[in-house]
Every structure is written in structure tokens, then in C-alpha cells.
Design a protein around this motif. Structure first.
Motif, PDB file in Angstrom:
ATOM      1  N   LEU A 631       0.847  -1.190   0.000  1.00 33.41           N
ATOM      2  CA  LEU A 631       0.000   0.000   0.000  1.00 33.41           C
ATOM      3  C   LEU A 631       0.885   1.242   0.000  1.00 33.41           C
ATOM      4  CD1 LEU A 631      -2.526  -1.089   2.793  1.00 33.41           C
ATOM      5  CD2 LEU A 631      -2.570  -1.657   0.365  1.00 33.41           C
ATOM      6  N   SER A 632       0.483   2.244  -0.756  1.00 32.17           N
ATOM      7  CA  SER A 632       1.282   3.466  -0.828  1.00 32.17           C
ATOM      8  C   SER A 632       0.967   4.422   0.308  1.00 32.17           C
ATOM      9  CB  SER A 632       1.037   4.170  -2.170  1.00 32.17           C
ATOM     10  OG  SER A 632      -0.328   4.525  -2.302  1.00 32.17           O
ATOM     11  N   SER A 633      -0.019   4.085   1.118  1.00 31.32           N
ATOM     12  CA  SER A 633      -0.392   4.936   2.247  1.00 31.32           C
ATOM     13  C   SER A 633      -0.618   4.075   3.481  1.00 31.32           C
ATOM     14  CB  SER A 633      -1.678   5.726   1.928  1.00 31.32           C
ATOM     15  OG  SER A 633      -2.193   6.334   3.097  1.00 31.32           O
ATOM     16  N   GLY A 634      -0.123   4.575   4.621  1.00 34.96           N
ATOM     17  CA  GLY A 634      -0.346   3.882   5.886  1.00 34.96           C
ATOM     18  C   GLY A 634      -1.468   4.493   6.685  1.00 34.96           C
ATOM     19  N   ASP A 635      -2.227   5.422   6.076  1.00 34.67           N
ATOM     20  CA  ASP A 635      -3.344   6.052   6.776  1.00 34.67           C
ATOM     21  C   ASP A 635      -4.426   5.030   7.075  1.00 34.67           C
ATOM     22  OD1 ASP A 635      -1.884   8.286   6.325  1.00 34.67           O
ATOM     23  OD2 ASP A 635      -3.449   9.409   5.281  1.00 34.67           O
ATOM     24  N   ASN A 636      -5.019   5.164   8.254  1.00 39.33           N
ATOM     25  CA  ASN A 636      -6.106   4.255   8.618  1.00 39.33           C
ATOM     26  C   ASN A 636      -7.251   4.314   7.614  1.00 39.33           C
ATOM     27  OD1 ASN A 636      -4.609   3.639  10.810  1.00 39.33           O
ATOM     28  ND2 ASN A 636      -6.041   4.396  12.333  1.00 39.33           N
ATOM     29  N   GLN A 637      -7.547   5.518   7.129  1.00 39.14           N
ATOM     30  CA  GLN A 637      -8.648   5.664   6.191  1.00 39.14           C
ATOM     31  C   GLN A 637      -8.402   4.832   4.932  1.00 39.14           C
ATOM     32  OE1 GLN A 637     -11.603   7.358   6.177  1.00 39.14           O
ATOM     33  NE2 GLN A 637     -11.364   7.872   8.339  1.00 39.14           N
ATOM     34  N   ASP A 638      -7.169   4.829   4.451  1.00 39.87           N
ATOM     35  CA  ASP A 638      -6.865   4.075   3.232  1.00 39.87           C
ATOM     36  C   ASP A 638      -6.896   2.572   3.485  1.00 39.87           C
ATOM     37  OD1 ASP A 638      -6.562   6.332   1.597  1.00 39.87           O
ATOM     38  OD2 ASP A 638      -4.532   6.640   2.339  1.00 39.87           O
ATOM     39  N   MET A 639      -6.397   2.158   4.646  1.00 42.10           N
ATOM     40  CA  MET A 639      -6.467   0.734   4.982  1.00 42.10           C
ATOM     41  C   MET A 639      -7.917   0.301   5.125  1.00 42.10           C
ATOM     42  SD  MET A 639      -4.660  -2.002   5.555  1.00 42.10           S
ATOM     43  CE  MET A 639      -5.693  -3.450   5.362  1.00 42.10           C
ATOM     44  N   ASN A 640      -8.744   1.156   5.700  1.00 40.12           N
ATOM     45  CA  ASN A 640     -10.174   0.828   5.835  1.00 40.12           C
ATOM     46  C   ASN A 640     -10.841   0.709   4.466  1.00 40.12           C
ATOM     47  OD1 ASN A 640     -11.010   0.498   8.591  1.00 40.12           O
ATOM     48  ND2 ASN A 640     -10.501   2.645   8.944  1.00 40.12           N
ATOM     49  N   ARG A 641     -10.389   1.505   3.520  1.00 34.95           N
ATOM     50  CA  ARG A 641     -10.948   1.406   2.166  1.00 34.95           C
ATOM     51  C   ARG A 641     -10.606   0.056   1.542  1.00 34.95           C
ATOM     52  NH1 ARG A 641      -9.024   6.989   2.037  1.00 34.95           N
ATOM     53  NH2 ARG A 641     -10.842   8.379   2.106  1.00 34.95           N
TER      54      ARG A 641
END
Length: 852
Positions: A631-641
Motif C-alpha cells: 500500500l502506498s499509504s499507511g493512513d487508517n482511512q486508506d487501509m479501511n478502504r
């Protein structure tokens, strides 16, 4: 009784107080050198948390390790495909594998992976991708061609644009990542080429934050203390006098931290902020005492008289504020996050300790000053100080609040409505890499690496096939034997192998022997042997066509999505090796058509230089498999997506029967503990809010005043979190914890204001006179407190770590907003209440006697 005892002790036995506080501080201070640091966000979850247990189990089953990622970037036309870049990459890789704490056999780099190609019809060749750096460009171009045709490596070890190469470094423990990254940086400094090097990955970000966190704690807390000290001098103009609250703050912090460390608790990200949270609360009550003492005391008088008067009417509100603040933080003990529980309980202890020190150490210190030194203190006579800017401003504020009561109420209602809208816009999100400022090397590395590569954040999608294979096979075998009238149970019981593979191998040998020994039932034994062989093949579930087809479809779906940069898994390996076995043509890049063909493909891979890489994708029994998502982002929002993406796919394409799906990986674990923390904080805040309301009603013995005391708290919480939502600031770990601080500090001012207002009204019986008196003494103390703490923590705004900046900004905002709401809204609301006698608990008879 308690008040009298403590006040008498502090005034009559000041040396006892000094000795007792010094002894406690020394004992606690001696515990601090044994500090143990733990910055692993995974420990935000209890050890028995289901997600954490599964995550650890997956790492063990598949031999997975946390990774540091080193990027080698060259922006020239040829990218990293040049002799110098490849030579430096190999030199760096050779140095890294020698480092303690690195799992060398699993390190991935161009010089440590295989090129897979066809040896001849039906055979395959495994050779090192870059055993030596080619001396000519043709050899380098051949490496590029080989990498680009291997999906396992392309855009993982080398970026799709060829500008960057990665070294994936598995480490034995996350706590080693800072040390190892330092060693890597040392090796990088020895290289002299025109490449840029970047070190990234969640483990190194988390461990680096822990190191810098304690450096920052050692800098920010003293700077905040110095700023508070200077501001108090501006107000009180006596270095000797303002030393007392600083001693209270230092004593409270040292004893609390010593208690935490002495109990064996590790200092986590949360508990490292105890000094920052405790210092303003410890100073607040001391400033109240100093403010009123400076207003009451005149040089030459007996300081004991002024102190007894001040402590007489401040003891109760200070006790109330300490209890309510402690309740606010102690409520964190009901969150499901162990470090937050420890943080909340120890801050609650520190608050009550600060209260005891305030009413003992501060008076003892003042009494111990010589008359000559007391005479040097600036005269803060109330009447004279009314001409100061603060005095004039507060008198104007009081008059304005009374005169414009209705307008102020409408204004605050509009603010509350707007704040409620802002609260609805709050987005829960966190990412440990964002705990650093944008120009920090780790943030820069994160941006560069995730620009060139599909992603440096890992998540693992795990599929498990469940079911009792042994009993199912035995039932099928017994059914077939029964048709021939043969009793099979005794023979089956004689086989004692544990694993299903060993069990079926033993049965195959048994039935093969019986086919020779028992010629009368030769057909039966051969049929049972055939059934067992098929069961053994089918037991390797994730080699069967149905399983592989489903997994390949899921992987393709994820690769095509905008949230997953790339995935690697068993289908990728099978298709790559199978293509070479079938001739190497592009149209042969497909899954084997049968389980037997898949097994043969896997067997061929076992001849590579890295055969154990297979077991990072599937277990030896082929009953569990894992997809590695980049994943290119470790943000919770992106993981939730990504989680919702997979849920949607499974809803449209149900999992095969008996297959279960679950998640692992640090990026996923961060989502779990963040959700647990947010929900836990919300529940604890709501519970603490109603607990404080109940305490206020009981302490004031009045429902009306109890409700009034909650107004500043309510408005401040809504305003602060509304501001967060409207500004687009993510609701992260520091913001969540600030809820307890908001509750504690906001109710503090209201308690002092209302308690003094009620006491003054009971003395004079006149609302107008009460307002005039309140805006001289109590309001001045509240204003001084707000200014001292709000400005005192501005040094945090210059910290290199974002959580400290967040705490500093919102701490100042909390103090400012709660003070403004207290001195403006409360008088306006009380002005609208007609029956002041009932509000303040004054009986008619008492009022008449006052007027008489």
C-alpha cells in the motif's frame, strides 16, 4: 478537618513538609534511571487481543518479519540501470546482511534473488539475477529485461519507471529498527555515487519516534516550565514567590513518573506525555493561591493571616477541581488500550498529588520566606490593580456580559451549533509516519519511495481452509470397504501419524502392501489406495484449480483497484514458474490446470536458490495462504478502504466452502488499535462527563449550579472538536487523549468561578455587588491561569514531532476557550435567572439579616 490539618501542618511545620516532599522526590527520582521504553503501537492492544494474536500467529506460520525498506533512487535517463548504481546497491546489500538483527536469508535485493527462465522443454533454470555487476551496458540491459518479465520482482525490487531499486530488510525485532537503520545510514555515507538513498518502513518510523520522543520530552517539558516561570514573574514580580508552583510541578512530575517506572511499567508513547499533561494541571491551583495571596497580602503584614484567608475559600474549589480532573483522566482506565489505561491512572494520581503538594508545599514555602524577602514582593492590592490592563478588561467583560446577556447567549448557541456541525465532519485517521514533520527524513523517504514504488506499507490477506480431513477420509474409506464386507476400523486405528500428509502416506503404504498380501480383495485395496492419493492431493487445497482460480481473481481485483499498489502471492509464483515450464511465451502466463500440475510447478520452484520463499506464501500443508499487499499509504482511512474493498468482493464472490478470510500486518494492526482507542476514548469521555456532572451536583449540593458548572466544559469540548472537524485535522492519538485534558481543565475554571460567586453572594446578598467582586479576584486568577498555561506551552509548537505540536496548540486553545466561556457565558446565564437566592441557596431569613 482535612483542610485544617493540612493548612496547620504547612504553616506550623514547614520543614517537615520540605523534608517529606524532598524524600518522596528523591525516592521516585532514583527509579527513573531504570526506565524501559516501548514505542511499539502494537502494544496499544492487549496481548490477548484477537487481531494481535492472529497477526503474531500469521508471522510465525509464514515466517514473516517486519521490514525496513531502503530505496536507491537515480533520476538520470537510465535510472538505476547503470554500473555505479548497481555496484553501490550490491555493496550496500552485502553490508546489510552482515548486520546483527537482520534476517539475512530473507533479505530481498537484486543481487539476492533468482532470475527464472527456461532451461529447455519442460525444465527451468534458476540463476542469480545479479551474481556480479555486469561490466557492459548489454549485461545491465539484460538484468532490466529479466526483472521486467518477472511479476514477483517488477515494481517491487525495481520501480516500474526504473528510477529506483529497493532493498527489503527483514529484522528479528521491531525494537532493533532504529539501531539497524543507523548502521545502514553509516554504510550509505561511505558511498560516493550520484544516487539518493532513503530509509522507510513502519518499524523504523515507530522506533525512531520513540527515540526522538524522549529527546523532545527532555527539551519541551523544561522549556514549557521556563516559559510558565517567566509568565508568572510578569504577573507576580517575585522570583522567590513563583518558585513554589514550579516546585509543585516538578515534584508532581518526578514522583508520578518514578511511581510508574518503579512499578515496572514501560514508558509508552502515551505515558511519555505525562509531564506535558501534568504540568499545567499542577501549576493551575498554585497560581490561584499566588494570585489571591498577591492580591490580599501587603508587605509588613503577617503572611499567615492572608494565607489562611486565601486557603479558607480556595480549599473547596481546588479540591473539587482536582477530584473532577482526576476522574476525567481515571476514566481512561475503562478504555481497551493498556498504555492509555496506565497513562490515565497515573495522571489522575499526579493530579491528586499536585493538590496535596499545593496546599502544603506552597503555604510552607511562603511562610518560610523572611519578612525582608516578603517585603520585596510587588503590592498587588486589588483596588490598585483595577487600573491595570487586565483589571480594566475584566471589569469591562463583567459589565458587558450582564448588559448583553441575551445577545451572548444567542452567540454561544450559534457557536455550539456550528461546533456540532464540525464534530460531525471529524475523520478518524492516524499514521505513525505522520507523527513526524513534513521535512523529516522519514517523511521525505515515505513520499519518495511511495512515489516510485507501489507502496512500502504492508498488509497481509490470509485465507484458511478449515475442516476435519481425517474423519472425512476415514468415513469415505469405510463406506467403500463396507460394500465388500470388510471391517476397516482396526486397520485405520493402527496408523498413528499426526499430520494429514503423514497419515495418508502411511495409509498408501498400508493399502499397497495389502493389495499384495490379500489377493482376494486386491481391487478394494487398490481403490482405497487411489481414494487416499486423491484425498492427499485435494488436501493441499490451495493447489486445487478452484482455490487458485478464486485467489487469482481476488488478487487481480485488488491489483486493479486504486488503493492497492501491488500484490504478491501463490498465484503469481505459480503462473511465473508455469510459464517457463511451458516455453516462456506470454500466453502461457496462467495457472496450472490441475492440482497435480500445480504440485509439479511448486516442486520445480524448490530447485531455486530461495526455496523457502514459497513458505512465505503458503503453509507446507497448503491449507493456508497469504497475499502480500503493498500500500502506498499507511493512513487508517486508506487501509479501511482496502478492507471495504475486499468485503465488497467477497459479498459478490462468496468464499469457497470452508474457507475463512482474515487480516494481518502492521498497517492493519494500526487500524485495529486506533478504532479501539477512539471508541474507548469516546465511551470514557461520555462516562466521565456524567460522572463529573454527578460530582458537581453533590459537591455544590445544587442541581442548578451543577448544570451551570458543566456549561464551559460542554462548550469547550464542542468548540475544540468542532474546530478539528472544520479544519480537516485528523482525529488521531494525541487528539483523542486531549479529551480527558479538556474535561479536567475546562471544569476547573467553572468550579472556581461558581464557588467564589456563590460565597460572595451569600456574604453581600447583592447580585450587582457580587459581579463587581467576582471580576476583581476570582476572574483575575482564572485569567492569569489561562494566560500562563496557554502561552507557557507555546514552545511545543516548535517541536519536530507532530503529536507535541498538536498537544501544545490544543492545550493553549483549551485554556483560552474555557477561560473566555467561564468569564463571559456563566455571568450571562446567571443574569437570566431571576431567582438568585434560590440559585445560590440563600434562604429568605438569611438574606434579610444580611441586608439588615
Amino acid at each position: 478537618m482535612l483542610q485544617t490539618t493540612l493548612v496547620n501542618l504547612s504553616m506550623n511545620r514547614p520543614r517537615w513538609v520540605f523534608f517529606g516532599v524532598l524524600l518522596l522526590t528523591v525516592i521516585a527520582g532514583l527509579q527513573i534511571p531504570s526506565i524501559k521504553v516501548d514505542t511499539d503501537p502494537e502494544n496499544m492492544l492487549p496481548a490477548d487481543n484477537a487481531a494481535r494474536v492472529f497477526h503474531d500467529h500469521v508471522k510465525e506460520r509464514f515466517g514473516l518479519h517486519d521490514m525496513i525498506v531502503v530505496g536507491v533512487v537515480n533520476d538520470s535517463a537510465g535510472g538505476i540501470y547503470n554500473q555505479q548504481s548497481l555496484s553501490e546497491l550490491q555493496q550496500l546489500s552485502d553490508a546489510i546482511v552482515q548486520m546483527d538483527g537482520v534476517v539475512s536469508q530473507d533479505l530481498m535485493s537484486l543481487d539476492r534473488v533468482d532470475n527464472i527462465s527456461q532451461e529447455g522443454p519442460g525444465t527451468i533454470r534458476f540463476e542469480w539475477m545479479m551474481k556480479q555487476v555486469p561490466t557492459d551496458q548489454a549485461g545491465i540491459d539484460q538484468i532490466r529485461t529479466s526483472v521486467e518479465r518477472l511479476p514477483l520482482l517488477n515494481n517491487t525490487l525495481v520501480s516500474g519507471d526504473g528510477k529506483a531499486a529497493g532493498i527489503y530488510i527483514p529484522i528479528t525485532q521491531k525494537s532493533e529498527s532504529y539501531r539497524i537503520s543507523g548502521l545502514i545510514q553509516t554504510e550509505i555515507s561511505k558511498l560516493s555515487g550520484n544516487n539518493q538513498y532513503y530509509i522507510s518502513g513502519l518499524p523504523v518510523a515507530e522506533d525512531t519516534f520513540g527515540v526522538e520522543m524522549f529527546i523532545q520530552m527532555a527539551i519541551s517539558a523544561p522549556l514549557a516550565g521556563l516559559m510558565i516561570f517567566i509568565l508568572m514573574w510578569v504577573f507576580f514580580r517575585s522570583f522567590l514567590l513563583i518558585t513554589a508552583p514550579m516546585l509543585v510541578a516538578m515534584g508532581s512530575v518526578i514522583i508520578t513518573m518514578g511511581l510508574l517506572i518503579g512499578q515496572g511499567y514501560t514508558v509508552h508513547i502515551m505515558s511519555s506525555m505525562i509531564p506535558i499533561f501534568l504540568m499545567p494541571i499542577a501549576v493551575v491551583d498554585s497560581v490561584h493561591i499566588l494570585s489571591e495571596f498577591a492580591d490580599r497580602y501587603r508587605p509588613g503584614e503577617d503572611p499567615k493571616v492572608a494565607l489562611k484567608e486565601v486557603l479558607g475559600h480556595l480549599f473547596t474549589p481546588m479540591l473539587y477541581t482536582s477530584v473532577t480532573s482526576a476522574v476525567g483522566f481515571a476514566s481512561l482506565a475503562f478504555t481497551p488500550i493498556p498504555p492509555v489505561q496506565i497513562f490515565g491512572l497515573h495522571v489522575a494520581f499526579g493530579i491528586m498529588l499536585a493538590f496535596v503538594l499545593t496546599i502544603t508545599l506552597v503555604p510552607a514555602y511562603i511562610i518560610s520566606l523572611s519578612p525582608k524577602r516578603m517585603a520585596q514582593m510587588k503590592d498587588h492590592n486589588i483596588d490598585e490593580d483595577d487600573n491595570s490592563f487586565l483589571g480594566r478588561l475584566l471589569i469591562f467583560t463583567g459589565r458587558f456580559s450582564i448588559a448583553r446577556a441575551k445577545g451572548l447567549l444567542v452567540l454561544f448557541v450559534l457557536i455550539v451549533v456550528g461546533s456540532a456541525y464540525g464534530v460531525a465532519q471529524i475523520q478518524i485517521n492516524d499514521n505513525p509516519v505522520r507523527w513526524f514533520k513534513p521535512d523529516h527524513p522519514l517523511r521525505v523517504a515515505d513520499r519518495v519511495m511511495n512515489h516510485h514504488f507501489p507502496g512500502t506499507y504492508n498488509a497481509f490477506l490470509v485465507l484458511d481452509k478449515t475442516g476435519d480431513l481425517r474423519s472425512g477420509l476415514e468415513q469415505s474409506l469405510q463406506t467403500r470397504a463396507a460394500k465388500e464386507g470388510v471391517e476397516l476400523q482396526q486397520k485405520l486405528d493402527s496408523v498413528t501419524a499426526e499430520s494429514f500428509i503423514e497419515y495418508t502416506n502411511a495409509l498408501i503404504n498400508l493399502f499397497d502392501q495389502l493389495s499384495y498380501d490379500d489377493s482376494d480383495h486386491e481391487t478394494l485395496w487398490l481403490d482405497l489406495l487411489d481414494m487416499t492419493e486423491k484425498a492427499q492431493i485435494n488436501s493441499k487445497y490451495f493447489l486445487t484449480p478452484d482455490a487458485m482460480t478464486y485467489l487469482d481473481g481476488l488478487q487481480t481485483f485488488l491489483d486493479d483497484s486504486e488503493y492497492v499498489g501491488k500484490s504478491n502471492g501463490l498465484p503469481t509464483l505459480l503462473k511465473t514458474v508455469y510459464r517457463e515450464l511451458q516455453g516462456g511465451a506470454a500466453d502461457q502466463y496462467r495457472l496450472p490446470s490441475t492440482a497435480a500440475a500445480a504440485a509439479q510447478t511448486v516442486l520445480s520452484f524448490q530447485g531455486s536458490h530461495r526455496p523457502n520463499d514459497l513458505w512465505h506464501m503458503v503453509t507446507p500443508d497448503y491449507r493456508s495462504t497469504v497475499l502480500w499487499l503493498q500500500l502506498s499509504s499507511g493512513d487508517n482511512q486508506d487501509m479501511n478502504r482496502v478492507l471495504k474493498l475486499v468485503d465488497g468482493y467477497v459479498a459478490d464472490h462468496p468464499l469457497p466452502e470452508g474457507v475463512k478470510l482474515n487480516w494481518a500486518g502492521l498497517t492493519y494492526i494500526n487500524v485495529v488499535w486506533q478504532d479501539e482507542m477512539v471508541n474507548g476514548m469516546l465511551n470514557s469521555l461520555m462516562g466521565a462527563f456524567f460522572m463529573v456532572l454527578l460530582i458537581m451536583i453533590l459537591l455544590f449540593r445544587s442541581v442548578k449550579i451543577g448544570l451551570l458548572s458543566m456549561l464551559p466544559l460542554t462548550v469547550t469540548i464542542l468548540f475544540i472538536y468542532g474546530l478539528i472537524g472544520l479544519s480537516g485535522k485528523d482525529y488521531d492519538m494525541p487528539i483523542a487523549v486531549l479529551s480527558a485534558l479538556t474535561l479536567g481543565l475546562s471544569v476547573d475554571f467553572a468550579i472556581h468561578f461558581l464557588e467564589r460567586t456563590r460565597a460572595i453572594y451569600r456574604e453581600c446578598g447583592s447580585w450587582e455587588q457580587t459581579v463587581a467582586e467576582v471580576y476583581k479576584g476570582p476572574s483575575r486568577a482564572i485569567s492569569r491561569n489561562a494566560v500562563v498555561v496557554a502561552i507557557g506551552f507555546t514552545p511545543l509548537l516548535f517541536a519536530p514531532l507532530v503529536p507535541y505540536i498538536t498537544v501544545g496548540f490544543f492545550l493553549a486553545t483549551i485554556m483560552a476557550v474555557s477561560a473566555v466561556v467561564t468569564v463571559m457565558l456563566l455571568p450571562a446565564v446567571m443574569e437570566m435567572i431571576k431567582d438568585k437566592d434560590s440559585l445560590f441557596g440563600v434562604k429568605p431569613g438569611i438574606k434579610e439579616s444580611i441586608h439588615d
